[in-house]
Enzyme design. Structure first.
Site, mmCIF file in Angstrom:
data_model
loop_
_atom_site.group_PDB
_atom_site.id
_atom_site.type_symbol
_atom_site.label_atom_id
_atom_site.label_comp_id
_atom_site.label_asym_id
_atom_site.label_seq_id
_atom_site.Cartn_x
_atom_site.Cartn_y
_atom_site.Cartn_z
ATOM 1 C CG ASP A 319 -2.228 0.763 0.950
ATOM 2 O OD1 ASP A 319 -2.242 1.642 0.070
ATOM 3 O OD2 ASP A 319 -3.225 0.504 1.640
ATOM 4 C CD1 TRP A 320 0.828 7.090 0.474
ATOM 5 C CD2 TRP A 320 0.077 6.788 -1.618
ATOM 6 N NE1 TRP A 320 1.013 8.269 -0.203
ATOM 7 C CE2 TRP A 320 0.551 8.115 -1.485
ATOM 8 C CE3 TRP A 320 -0.432 6.374 -2.840
ATOM 9 C CZ2 TRP A 320 0.515 9.021 -2.552
ATOM 10 C CZ3 TRP A 320 -0.467 7.273 -3.888
ATOM 11 C CH2 TRP A 320 0.006 8.577 -3.746
#
Length: 761
Positions: A319-320
């Protein structure tokens, strides 16, 4: 005591079906097939991989956000009007060999502009020695919500309330079609975490709190997105967020979770296992940590369980910025370089970097130093290349928007409205105030009454959904929909900024009306900006409800919200309650049809709706969650509304509950049949839910657990026999030794108010 031991690989993969609707899971996991086509792809991947340099391989593992290569002040933002920077695009593709790009420039684009944007990347990639296309990813979680003119559906929590996996699959199919019309082949959806903590700001992105419902709905969505992988109307699904992301201890997003491995296996693995078996080819990793170990650094979860136990062979993306967070947030890596080493060795394939090229540079160093084995790089890149080949990106790196004539069509809009109609849940209807008669004078008021933001929620046109009123200005807010119907007026009453200076005006308007439609709930949000200290209804909103109640007018409360907002103080003051969730662009139109009775409500709660802020208990709780001693203490199980509740304008009677046998052995199946009759005066849909209770077990059993559901439609006076199957897997749980077992003993099967007992020998 003899136990039937079932491996995690076979955990609870049971279909939900009816005579008209059937969702099935293939006996042969699609992700694990060894077909000739699959073997040919593997040969092509191996051949291409053998030609690649280390820098090219590491580039394939790198995913940057669009802002990095646009005109703007820096790599964190894009100037408007949005434009790509050709020099930065060239640097990303040719210097750093970047294999993936994601996200938007902060605004939604037309499908034509998406085509132009992605074509620039693919044209540059075609000029590289290996001509490997990039793979573009997007969060198209309720329709391709970053493309103007697209069809937006109810958010996942609303889709769960339909208890209709066929409808969910169709919504996903349309979303995939419109995403591919935007030249985007990779969708970061569905969310497969369980929404078991009402405080969590992403609860509305889940399919609710139940394992079985979440698992079967997840499979339907994966099948809808992917169809036949490679078809140019389908996309790669991305299961997220593996694993345990949805239950942080504090309820705040991306904060620590404490989950025993037994519960991880019983509650959180089954949905991912089912989606893997359904063929999902990509997966996104949980940003948080479990029991003090960040998932991005957990070889146990990312390799031992995901790869070796569950058999996942697809692409795992972070994820980010989550690799960097191992250093900056979780503090388990002394440097960014250490963080990259830890996460790659744990099992990640692609890093959502997303703002610079440091990942590429440092990973090359790590391989050259011997800290990361080339074998680990090769396995990651092989998975990335295979997904690109499966999607047909080498042959069709972009798609022409003109080839998608149904984009944003009226027929797609009708599916969205149908989903809203089946999701909106009627929870109270005192003295059958609903449906209203034509010509009833209505006051529409409240904080959620006249905005598209509470209808759509986050991930709608922009990250927080804050521009929905701009980009969905041609759609109807609740106030607009009722005023277009006629005999309705609007007064704001209260807002989300704490102002209540319009309450008096709303009261005056109520006195001139027959009925008040009071719209409350939440404004749009998602992720960490949606963190809250309280899910109590704001004081100003309570004040509006109390002031309106003093007029003596009937009140219909409409809740548009992503998580339960506790309203026990005013619940006795209202005559009807609709839980609307986040029903999408056609939610207001659907609400009009439900309020006036043109359509019959059929939604059911996929979560418990709590009555008190410190009594957040799931429906499948333990018996000790329901203890009280009058006059001394209260800790009993007392909810405002319970999982599975939902009213209709007709009535359904359950009768003749039968089981094919009262005892079963290891390899037997018991068939369960119940007769459902529409005893009311109009046609209606009903979700028939089957629960199983293990009466005694070596691990304290749940009071009950959903093990089957079917949605049926009956004309007035009509009856239908609904059948389910009970297998050994239906009676299983994870024991203290982390074995999935079905222990001999007595079980109760309940459907409606009917109960049958069976015995497992």
């Amino acid at each position: 005591m003899r136990r039937y031991i079932i491996t995690i690989l076979g955990l609870l993969i049971v279909s939900c079906n009816s005579e008209t609707n059937t969702t099935t899971t293939s006996n042969q996991p699609a992700s694990q097939t060894t077909s000739k086509e699959d073997s040919e792809l593997d040969k092509k991947v191996a051949s291409l991989l053998s030609e690649m340099t280390l820098e090219e391989k590491v580039g394939q593992m790198t995913q940057i956000t669009l802002d990095v290569v646009t005109k703007g002040d820096d790599q964190y933002s894009s100037s408007l009007p949005y434009r790509l920077d050709s020099a930065l695009v060239h640097k990303a593709i040719h210097t750093y060999k970047v294999g993936s790009v994601l996200n938007t420039p902060g605004i939604p684009l037309s499908k034509e502009d998406w085509y132009k944007t992605i074509k620039v990347f693919q044209d540059e990639a075609a000029k590289t020695p290996r001509q490997i296309p990039i793979i573009y990813g997007i969060d198209a979680i309720h329709g391709v919500n970053y493309t103007t003119g697209a069809t937006l559906f109810p958010q996942q929590i609303g889709l769960a309330a339909t208890f209709n996996p066929i409808l969910v699959k169709e919504a996903a199919r349309i979303s995939a079609y419109e995403t591919r019309a935007s030249s985007i082949p990779w969708n970061f959806s569905p969310v497969l975490g369980l929404g078991r903590n009402p405080l969590w700001p992403r609860l509305w992105e889940t399919f609710g709190e139940d394992v079985y419902l979440g698992k079967t709905m997840g499979v339907a969505m994966v099948e809808g997105y992917q169809g036949k992988v490679g078809d140019l109307t389908t996309v790669a699904s991305c299961m997220k967020h593996y694993l345990g992301y949805s239950v942080p201890l504090s309820g705040k997003d991306r904060t620590p979770a404490w989950i025993p491995e037994r519960e991880l296996r019983q509650y959180f693995l089954p949905a991912f296992k089912a989606a893997i078996d359904a063929g999902s080819i990509t997966l996104m990793i949980n940003s948080g940590d479990i029991n003090g170990v960040p998932v991005h650094a957990s070889k146990f979860l990312l390799t031992d369980v995901l790869r070796d136990e569950l058999g996942f062979k697809g692409l795992a993306v972070t994820d980010w910025s989550d690799i960097n967070y191992l250093h900056t947030r979780h503090k388990v890596a002394p440097t960014i370089k250490d963080a990259i080493r830890m996460s790659v060795n744990a099992g990640i394939d692609m890093s959502m970097v997303p703002h610079d090229f440091q990942f590429s540079e440092l990973l090359v160093e790590l391989v050259n130093e011997g800290s990361v084995a080339m074998e680990r790089i090769n396995s990651a890149v092989s998975r990335i290349l295979k997904v690109k080949m499966q999607l047909g990106l080498f042959e069709n790196p972009v798609t022409d928007p003109k080839d998608y004539p149904d984009f944003g069509s009226a027929k797609f809009a009708q599916v969205s409205k149908n989903a809203a109609l089946e999701s909106i849940t009627l929870l109270k209807n005192k003295n059958t105030i609903l449906p209203l008669a034509e010509g009833t004078k209505i006051l529409v008021t409240g904080a959620t009454a006249n905005s598209m933001r509470p209808l759509n929620g986050g991930w709608s046109y922009n990250w927080q959904g804050s521009e929905a009123d701009v980009y969905a200005k041609n759609m109807n807010t609740v106030a607009e929909a009722f005023m277009k119907k006629g005999n309705a007026v609007f007064q704001q009453g209260v807002t989300f900024d704490g102002k209540n200076d319009a309450i008096d005006a709303a009261v005056r308007a109520a006195k001139q009306s027959d009925v008040v439609l009071l719209c409350l709930g939440e404004n749009s949000y998602t992720e960490t900006p949606g963190n809250t200290h309280s899910i109590m209804m704001p004081d100003t909103h309570v004040a509006l409800a109390k002031a309106l109640a003093k007029t003596g007018k009937k009140i219909i409360l409409v809740l548009l919200e992503g998580r339960p907002v506790i309203f026990n103080e005013i619940e006795p003051l209202v005559d009807a309650v609709f839980m609307g969730y986040l029903p999408g662009n056609y939610g207001a139109d659907a609400l009009v049809d439900l309020v006036y009775g043109a359509e019959n409500p059929s939604g059911k709660l996929p979560i418990n709706y709590p009555k008190y802020p410190h009594s957040l208990v799931n429906y499948n709780h333990k018996h000790s969650d329901n203890i009280s001693l009058p006059n001394y203490y209260e800790s009993d199980y007392d909810q405002q509304y319970e999982f599975g509740e939902g009213l209709s304008y007709t009535t359904f009677q359950y009768s003749d509950l039968e089981v094919s046998a009262e005892e079963m052995t290891e390899n037997e199946t018991i068939k369960v049949k119940v007769k459902v009759t529409n005893t009311g005066n109009r046609k209606g849909k009903e979700s028939v839910l089957m629960f199983v209770s293990d009466l005694y077990a070596s691990i304290t059993p749940e009071v009950r657990a959903l093990k089957g559901y079917q949605k049926i439609e009956l004309a007035k006076g009509a009856s239908q026999n609904v059948t389910f199957e009970i297998t050994k897997e239906s009676l299983s749980f994870v024991n203290a030794a982390l074995e999935t077992v079905a222990e001999p003993g007595d079980f109760e099967i309940s459907i409606g108010n009917l109960v049958k007992k069976i015995k497992l020998n």
